[in-house]
Design a protein around this motif. Structure first.
Motif, mmCIF file in Angstrom:
data_model
loop_
_atom_site.group_PDB
_atom_site.id
_atom_site.type_symbol
_atom_site.label_atom_id
_atom_site.label_comp_id
_atom_site.label_asym_id
_atom_site.label_seq_id
_atom_site.Cartn_x
_atom_site.Cartn_y
_atom_site.Cartn_z
ATOM 1 N N ARG A 187 0.852 -1.196 0.000
ATOM 2 C CA ARG A 187 0.000 0.000 0.000
ATOM 3 C C ARG A 187 0.886 1.244 0.000
ATOM 4 N NH1 ARG A 187 -3.327 -1.471 4.926
ATOM 5 N NH2 ARG A 187 -3.137 0.763 5.279
ATOM 6 N N PRO A 188 0.529 2.225 -0.817
ATOM 7 C CA PRO A 188 1.340 3.442 -0.891
ATOM 8 C C PRO A 188 1.251 4.261 0.398
ATOM 9 C CG PRO A 188 -0.604 3.647 -2.278
ATOM 10 C CD PRO A 188 -0.612 2.257 -1.730
ATOM 11 N N MET A 189 2.385 4.828 0.769
ATOM 12 C CA MET A 189 2.451 5.729 1.918
ATOM 13 C C MET A 189 2.357 7.166 1.421
ATOM 14 S SD MET A 189 5.543 3.878 4.005
ATOM 15 C CE MET A 189 5.445 5.040 5.363
ATOM 16 N N SER A 190 2.328 8.097 2.337
ATOM 17 C CA SER A 190 2.246 9.512 1.944
ATOM 18 C C SER A 190 3.609 10.085 1.588
ATOM 19 C CB SER A 190 1.609 10.338 3.057
ATOM 20 O OG SER A 190 2.420 10.293 4.220
ATOM 21 N N ILE A 191 4.703 9.374 1.878
ATOM 22 C CA ILE A 191 6.031 9.882 1.511
ATOM 23 C C ILE A 191 6.420 9.332 0.139
ATOM 24 C CG2 ILE A 191 6.841 10.275 3.863
ATOM 25 C CD1 ILE A 191 8.359 7.622 3.690
ATOM 26 N N THR A 192 7.110 10.182 -0.606
ATOM 27 C CA THR A 192 7.470 9.843 -1.988
ATOM 28 C C THR A 192 8.979 9.932 -2.196
ATOM 29 O OG1 THR A 192 7.332 12.121 -2.757
ATOM 30 C CG2 THR A 192 5.279 10.819 -2.815
ATOM 31 N N VAL A 193 9.400 9.496 -3.360
ATOM 32 C CA VAL A 193 10.794 9.624 -3.746
ATOM 33 C C VAL A 193 11.181 11.104 -3.764
ATOM 34 C CG1 VAL A 193 12.448 9.266 -5.627
ATOM 35 C CG2 VAL A 193 10.835 7.454 -5.027
ATOM 36 N N ASP A 194 10.279 11.975 -4.183
ATOM 37 C CA ASP A 194 10.541 13.413 -4.182
ATOM 38 C C ASP A 194 10.837 13.902 -2.763
ATOM 39 O OD1 ASP A 194 10.850 15.796 -5.667
ATOM 40 O OD2 ASP A 194 8.859 16.474 -5.022
ATOM 41 N N ASP A 195 10.113 13.409 -1.778
ATOM 42 C CA ASP A 195 10.394 13.772 -0.378
ATOM 43 C C ASP A 195 11.816 13.351 -0.001
ATOM 44 O OD1 ASP A 195 7.773 14.758 0.078
ATOM 45 O OD2 ASP A 195 7.070 12.720 0.514
ATOM 46 N N TYR A 196 12.176 12.144 -0.413
ATOM 47 C CA TYR A 196 13.530 11.647 -0.153
ATOM 48 C C TYR A 196 14.574 12.544 -0.815
ATOM 49 C CZ TYR A 196 17.735 8.891 -0.977
ATOM 50 O OH TYR A 196 19.042 8.484 -1.091
ATOM 51 N N TRP A 197 14.363 12.897 -2.075
ATOM 52 C CA TRP A 197 15.308 13.754 -2.780
ATOM 53 C C TRP A 197 15.459 15.096 -2.079
ATOM 54 C CZ3 TRP A 197 12.992 12.620 -8.245
ATOM 55 C CH2 TRP A 197 13.480 11.405 -8.717
ATOM 56 N N GLN A 198 14.346 15.672 -1.650
ATOM 57 C CA GLN A 198 14.413 16.949 -0.946
ATOM 58 C C GLN A 198 15.204 16.813 0.351
ATOM 59 O OE1 GLN A 198 10.602 18.838 -0.487
ATOM 60 N NE2 GLN A 198 10.089 18.512 -2.637
ATOM 61 N N TRP A 199 15.014 15.717 1.042
ATOM 62 C CA TRP A 199 15.707 15.502 2.301
ATOM 63 C C TRP A 199 17.207 15.296 2.093
ATOM 64 C CZ3 TRP A 199 17.871 11.056 4.809
ATOM 65 C CH2 TRP A 199 18.084 11.227 6.168
ATOM 66 N N THR A 200 17.577 14.530 1.073
ATOM 67 C CA THR A 200 18.996 14.214 0.857
ATOM 68 C C THR A 200 19.743 15.228 0.013
ATOM 69 O OG1 THR A 200 18.524 12.845 -1.078
ATOM 70 C CG2 THR A 200 18.665 11.727 1.050
ATOM 71 N N CYS A 201 19.064 15.871 -0.899
ATOM 72 C CA CYS A 201 19.771 16.686 -1.893
ATOM 73 C C CYS A 201 19.476 18.176 -1.818
ATOM 74 C CB CYS A 201 19.430 16.188 -3.298
ATOM 75 S SG CYS A 201 19.887 14.480 -3.585
ATOM 76 N N SER A 202 18.697 18.622 -0.857
ATOM 77 C CA SER A 202 18.324 20.035 -0.847
ATOM 78 C C SER A 202 19.509 20.951 -0.555
ATOM 79 C CB SER A 202 17.196 20.296 0.146
ATOM 80 O OG SER A 202 17.611 19.968 1.460
ATOM 81 N N ASN A 203 20.526 20.464 0.130
ATOM 82 C CA ASN A 203 21.724 21.258 0.360
ATOM 83 C C ASN A 203 22.748 20.912 -0.722
ATOM 84 O OD1 ASN A 203 23.959 22.617 1.173
ATOM 85 N ND2 ASN A 203 24.046 21.737 3.226
ATOM 86 N N ILE A 204 22.643 21.584 -1.855
ATOM 87 C CA ILE A 204 23.517 21.259 -2.984
ATOM 88 C C ILE A 204 24.916 21.832 -2.831
ATOM 89 C CG2 ILE A 204 21.691 20.841 -4.653
ATOM 90 C CD1 ILE A 204 22.053 23.668 -5.664
ATOM 91 N N SER A 205 25.152 22.577 -1.747
ATOM 92 C CA SER A 205 26.487 23.129 -1.532
ATOM 93 C C SER A 205 27.407 22.188 -0.773
ATOM 94 C CB SER A 205 26.390 24.455 -0.754
ATOM 95 O OG SER A 205 25.745 25.413 -1.540
ATOM 96 N N ASN A 206 26.868 21.122 -0.183
ATOM 97 C CA ASN A 206 27.782 20.237 0.551
ATOM 98 C C ASN A 206 28.627 19.440 -0.433
ATOM 99 O OD1 ASN A 206 26.711 17.658 -0.064
ATOM 100 N ND2 ASN A 206 25.357 17.684 1.697
ATOM 101 N N SER A 207 29.713 18.889 0.046
ATOM 102 C CA SER A 207 30.719 18.267 -0.828
ATOM 103 C C SER A 207 30.161 17.212 -1.772
ATOM 104 C CB SER A 207 31.825 17.632 0.016
ATOM 105 O OG SER A 207 32.516 18.616 0.703
#
Length: 177
Positions: free
Chosen positions: A13-33
């Protein structure tokens, strides 16, 4: 490829969190190494018009080289910056980590040259690109896995902007042919 809208699943069953949520969480700081390095690879790929990477092919290329140019040249994209998101002040000099196991035809050194942390890596005017035929670099870095910016400049790389990357790769490959 996935679009980002795909949900995580529990019990089929699908949850309310998506791959886009994951991307925002992991990649939103594009200045880190790590993210800045991946961003540099994407910038180069988009400049040479291979930004849509076949994930099966990309997985096979890891460990040998990063990208394959439209002309068939094997490219390794290496980035560094004067300032990173975690830096208080910019370092005295920048370093590039060169992977010995890769055997590209061409290295593309990407320098994010902003000196203030509030600048955006999405501003391509803040990037310089240096293209160097791999044989030149291998001779200069035989036993080391990193090279300073100053040592790179001693190798006489060809500098270009975003729009000139593909043409500069072609010129670099003809330079010592």
């Amino acid at each position: 490829m996935i679009s980002g809208s795909e949900p995580f699943m529990i019990g089929k069953r699908p949850m309310s969190i998506t791959v886009d949520d994951y991307w925002q969480w992991t990649c939103s700081n594009i200045s880190n190494s790590g993210n800045l390095s991946i961003l540099a690879e994407f910038i180069v790929a988009s400049s040479i018009k291979v930004a849509r990477i076949d994930t099966k092919m990309y997985g096979k290329m890891q460990g040998s080289y990063i990208l394959l140019s439209p002309d068939g040249y094997r490219l390794d994209v290496i980035s560094s910056a004067y300032i990173r998101s975690f830096d208080e002040e910019h370092p005295d000099h920048i370093l590039f980590h060169v992977a010995d196991k890769r055997m590209p035809d061409v290295y593309i050194f990407c320098v994010y040259k902003a000196l203030e942390a509030d600048r955006s890596p999405l501003d391509l005017d803040l990037w310089d690109f240096y293209v160097l035929q791999a044989t030149s670099l291998r001779n200069a870095t035989r036993a080391r896995d990193m090279i300073t910016f100053r040592s790179l400049m001693d190798q006489d790389p060809m500098r270009c902007d975003y729009y000139g990357i593909e043409r500069t790769i072609q010129t670099a490959m003809k330079k010592n042919a």
